[in-house]
Design an enzyme around this catalytic site. Structure first.
Site, PDB file in Angstrom:
ATOM      1  N   CYS A   1      39.696 -88.782 -41.063  1.00  0.00           N
ATOM      2  CA  CYS A   1      39.037 -87.791 -41.939  1.00  0.00           C
ATOM      3  C   CYS A   1      38.764 -88.296 -43.354  1.00  0.00           C
ATOM      4  CB  CYS A   1      39.896 -86.533 -42.082  1.00  0.00           C
ATOM      5  SG  CYS A   1      40.928 -86.140 -40.688  1.00  0.00           S
TER       6      CYS A   1
ATOM      7  N   GLU B   1      24.622 -66.742 -49.500  1.00  0.00           N
ATOM      8  CA  GLU B   1      24.265 -65.315 -49.544  1.00  0.00           C
ATOM      9  C   GLU B   1      23.662 -64.857 -48.213  1.00  0.00           C
ATOM     10  OE1 GLU B   1      21.000 -64.085 -52.166  1.00  0.00           O
ATOM     11  OE2 GLU B   1      20.335 -66.149 -52.234  1.00  0.00           O
TER      12      GLU B   1
ATOM     13  N   GLU C   1      28.994 -87.899 -36.519  1.00  0.00           N
ATOM     14  CA  GLU C   1      29.268 -88.168 -37.928  1.00  0.00           C
ATOM     15  C   GLU C   1      28.818 -89.590 -38.294  1.00  0.00           C
ATOM     16  OE1 GLU C   1      33.418 -87.078 -38.411  1.00  0.00           O
ATOM     17  OE2 GLU C   1      32.889 -84.951 -38.594  1.00  0.00           O
TER      18      GLU C   1
HETATM   19  P1  NDP Z   1      34.993 -85.800 -28.794  1.00  0.00           P
HETATM   20  O1  NDP Z   1      35.880 -85.212 -27.788  1.00  0.00           O
HETATM   21  O2  NDP Z   1      34.478 -84.986 -29.911  1.00  0.00           O
HETATM   22  O3  NDP Z   1      33.698 -86.390 -28.060  1.00  0.00           O
HETATM   23  C1  NDP Z   1      33.807 -87.344 -27.046  1.00  0.00           C
HETATM   24  C2  NDP Z   1      32.426 -87.667 -26.516  1.00  0.00           C
HETATM   25  O4  NDP Z   1      32.528 -88.740 -25.606  1.00  0.00           O
HETATM   26  C3  NDP Z   1      31.790 -86.522 -25.767  1.00  0.00           C
HETATM   27  O5  NDP Z   1      30.399 -86.590 -25.926  1.00  0.00           O
HETATM   28  C4  NDP Z   1      32.194 -86.818 -24.320  1.00  0.00           C
HETATM   29  O6  NDP Z   1      31.290 -86.323 -23.370  1.00  0.00           O
HETATM   30  C5  NDP Z   1      32.129 -88.338 -24.292  1.00  0.00           C
HETATM   31  N1  NDP Z   1      33.078 -88.927 -23.348  1.00  0.00           N
HETATM   32  C6  NDP Z   1      34.363 -88.573 -23.145  1.00  0.00           C
HETATM   33  N2  NDP Z   1      34.929 -89.362 -22.220  1.00  0.00           N
HETATM   34  C7  NDP Z   1      33.983 -90.227 -21.832  1.00  0.00           C
HETATM   35  C8  NDP Z   1      33.959 -91.297 -20.897  1.00  0.00           C
HETATM   36  N3  NDP Z   1      35.021 -91.601 -20.153  1.00  0.00           N
HETATM   37  N4  NDP Z   1      32.807 -91.985 -20.755  1.00  0.00           N
HETATM   38  C9  NDP Z   1      31.712 -91.666 -21.485  1.00  0.00           C
HETATM   39  N5  NDP Z   1      31.680 -90.672 -22.386  1.00  0.00           N
HETATM   40  C10 NDP Z   1      32.799 -89.972 -22.563  1.00  0.00           C
HETATM   41  O7  NDP Z   1      35.743 -87.108 -29.282  1.00  0.00           O
HETATM   42  P2  NDP Z   1      35.589 -88.065 -30.560  1.00  0.00           P
HETATM   43  O8  NDP Z   1      36.007 -89.396 -30.067  1.00  0.00           O
HETATM   44  O9  NDP Z   1      34.270 -87.909 -31.223  1.00  0.00           O
HETATM   45  O10 NDP Z   1      36.686 -87.491 -31.553  1.00  0.00           O
HETATM   46  C11 NDP Z   1      38.036 -87.355 -31.109  1.00  0.00           C
HETATM   47  C12 NDP Z   1      38.672 -86.117 -31.663  1.00  0.00           C
HETATM   48  O11 NDP Z   1      38.975 -86.319 -33.032  1.00  0.00           O
HETATM   49  C13 NDP Z   1      37.781 -84.884 -31.627  1.00  0.00           C
HETATM   50  O12 NDP Z   1      37.899 -84.185 -30.431  1.00  0.00           O
HETATM   51  C14 NDP Z   1      38.285 -84.095 -32.796  1.00  0.00           C
HETATM   52  O13 NDP Z   1      39.303 -83.255 -32.361  1.00  0.00           O
HETATM   53  C15 NDP Z   1      38.816 -85.126 -33.751  1.00  0.00           C
HETATM   54  N6  NDP Z   1      37.863 -85.330 -34.847  1.00  0.00           N
HETATM   55  C16 NDP Z   1      37.600 -84.293 -35.692  1.00  0.00           C
HETATM   56  C17 NDP Z   1      36.709 -84.442 -36.733  1.00  0.00           C
HETATM   57  C18 NDP Z   1      36.419 -83.289 -37.623  1.00  0.00           C
HETATM   58  O14 NDP Z   1      37.192 -82.338 -37.626  1.00  0.00           O
HETATM   59  N7  NDP Z   1      35.307 -83.306 -38.386  1.00  0.00           N
HETATM   60  C19 NDP Z   1      36.024 -85.722 -36.981  1.00  0.00           C
HETATM   61  C20 NDP Z   1      36.354 -86.730 -36.015  1.00  0.00           C
HETATM   62  C21 NDP Z   1      37.238 -86.524 -34.996  1.00  0.00           C
HETATM   63  P3  NDP Z   1      31.538 -84.875 -22.717  1.00  0.00           P
HETATM   64  O15 NDP Z   1      31.080 -83.852 -23.704  1.00  0.00           O
HETATM   65  O16 NDP Z   1      30.681 -84.960 -21.498  1.00  0.00           O
HETATM   66  O17 NDP Z   1      32.988 -84.776 -22.395  1.00  0.00           O
END
Ligand code: NDP
Length: 446
Positions: free
Chosen positions: A48, A440, A181
């Site tokens: 973050c 607003e 992001e």
């Molecule tokens: P996310 O869970 O947000 O997204 C993962 C993405 O990868 C999704 O599009 C998912 O697809 C895809 N995916 C998952 N598994 C596979 C796979 N085996 N092969 C191919 N694609 C895959 O994870 P992030 O890595 O972006 O972030 C991790 C966590 O960190 C988030 O869940 C969040 O909780 C936290 N975070 C929070 C932030 C914030 O609050 N602003 C910023 C960054 C991270 P599908 O949708 O089909 O599952």
């Protein structure tokens, strides 16, 4: 009561572990914490905090371009990635040091070593075996890397803050928080960004219209999206990397960033020696008091895979400390957790999406405001913001707010208080607008 070396031994000094250690010590417990890397954990060191600072840095690209519409002639501009990177890393060092000092000031003993559990009340740190009345596992999670050939040529969010230069062509795998992001960040720094995902859903869990708006704006800005694309492999070529995927032609890139979710760090931690049970994703199973299947071992934060957000881990750490050492039984309320995606433009959300509300409540009312922020108009930008309020038709209560547009997370945090408090749409309508502002719109939707 047996005589233990410590009342509490915390493994992992991230957001959850640090809060639990500090508050438990303030309640009078004798506390130690082990951290194998740096005090601060994912959020402070490689999540973050540095990410948000890069988001600020990325914003200048458009702000400088827009400046002339506001009367400012800015000469030729250049961007120095290494200067930004080093300033960000220095800030990370400062916060990590502050975390360390906070622990020391509370007489928490810090072991800068990996710790493993050897039994319900014992932990091995380096060469030593120590005992504790309670053990708290707060070791977080790590990026998941798909196991395709050549995956070792890609990087994750762990490495992205240390790059030597901004790559010209960036390919991002995944379409969640980190992917969207960093797509915005790299794009603003001048890279060509391609984002590939296994489905055509970006930001699963967010409101559909809001996600569509981000997709539309990001595409308009020049970010390429490839959907229904499964990663097949990465090959090194003469001038970079070639990524093959199902259903699409290969893409050439200089950097591949895996943003495909995170997995709990539960391997080789000795959890089986104490009978701590894991779920099918490898996360520690806990009850409402964050207690694992072993009565003396607890877990908070991402390692439990409840809600992977820093403020949630902090709440869990606080509740654990208050309950176990403060004589103040507390449980975390997981309802109405606000969240944000620091994409470009950013998203803020709290409560139910429109489809969730329809499914759970049956009859709902949806109010939307689709507008071009004043600043965008003068800057000649066509991007529109979108705010949505979802109400329960029977009670008139606001059950969800979803926003995309400049400063959406800043605005949403305040609005989330109203949703958490169960206020009605009438309460919003009764509030006089603060003009001129984007916020607003929240009290002007009819
Ligand atoms: P996310 O869970 O947000 O997204 C993962 C993405 O990868 C999704 O599009 C998912 O697809 C895809 N995916 C998952 N598994 C596979 C796979 N085996 N092969 C191919 N694609 C895959 O994870 P992030 O890595 O972006 O972030 C991790 C966590 O960190 C988030 O869940 C969040 O909780 C936290 N975070 C929070 C932030 C914030 O609050 N602003 C910023 C960054 C991270 P599908 O949708 O089909 O599952």
């Amino acid at each position: 009561m047996p005589d233990f070396d410590y009342d509490l031994f915390v493994i992992g000094a991230g957001s959850g572990g640090t809060r639990a250690a500090r508050v438990s010590a303030a309640h009078g417990a004798r506390v130690a914490v082990a951290e194998e890397y740096r005090v601060g954990g994912t959020c402070v060191i490689r999540g973050c905090v540095p990410k948000k600072l890069l988001v600020y840095g990325a914003h200048f690209a458009e702000d400088l371009a827009d400046a002339r519409h506001f009367g400012w002639d800015v000469g030729e501009t250049t961007f120095d990635w290494q200067r930004l990177r080093d300033n960000v890393l220095r800030e990370v060092d400062r916060i990590s040091t502050a975390y360390t000092e906070t622990l020391s000031n509370h007489d928490v003993e810090i072991f800068h070593e990996r710790a493993t559990i050897t039994g319900p009340n014992s932990v091995r740190v380096g060469e030593r075996e120590v005992t504790a009345g309670k053990i708290l596992v707060a070791v977080g999670a790590r990026p998941h890397v798909p196991s395709c050939p050549g995956h070792e040529h890609g990087i994750t969010s762990n490495e992205v803050f240390h790059l030597d230069a901004v790559p010209k062509r960036v390919l991002i795998a995944g379409a969640g928080y980190i992917a969207n992001e960093f797509a915005g960040i790299f794009h603003q720094f001048g890279a060509h960004v391609t984002l590939i995902n296994r489905t055509d859903v970006i930001l699963r869990g967010y409101d559909e219209q809001i996600r569509d708006r981000l997709l539309q704006i990001a595409t308009m800005k020049g970010i390429d999206f490839r959907f229904h694309a499964d990663f097949e492999g990465i090959e090194k070529t003469a001038d970079g990397l070639r990524v093959s995927m199902s259903a699409h032609d290969p893409v050439d890139a200089d950097l591949v960033l895996f943003a495909t979710g995170r997995v709990p760090n539960t391997e080789d931690l000795g959890l089986d020696s104490a009978g701590v049970e894991l779920d099918d994703k490898g996360a520690i199973k806990v009850d409402e008091d964050s207690r694992s299947s072993c009565a003396s071992i607890f877990a908070v934060g991402d390692v439990t895979n409840r809600v992977q957000l820093t403020p949630v881990a902090i709440r869990e750490g606080q509740a654990f400390a208050d309950t176990q050492f403060g004589d103040k039984p507390t449980r975390v309320d997981y309802g109405c957790i606000p969240s944000a995606v620091f994409s470009h433009p950013p998203i803020g959300a709290v409560g139910m999406t429109e489809s969730e509300a329809k499914q759970k409540l049956g009859s709902v009312r949806v109010y939307t405001s689709d507008f071009r922020p004043m600043k965008n108009v003068l800057a000649g930008r066509t991007e529109r913001a979108l705010y949505k309020i979802i109400t329960d038709e029977v009670t008139n209560k606001v059950v969800g707010i979803h926003m995309i547009g400049p400063d959406a997370p800043e605005i949403l945090q305040a609005a989330a208080i109203a949703v958490k408090a169960g206020l009605t749409k009438q309460a919003f309508d009764d509030t006089i607008a603060l003009h001129p502002s984007m916020a607003e719109e929240l009290v002007l939707m009819r």
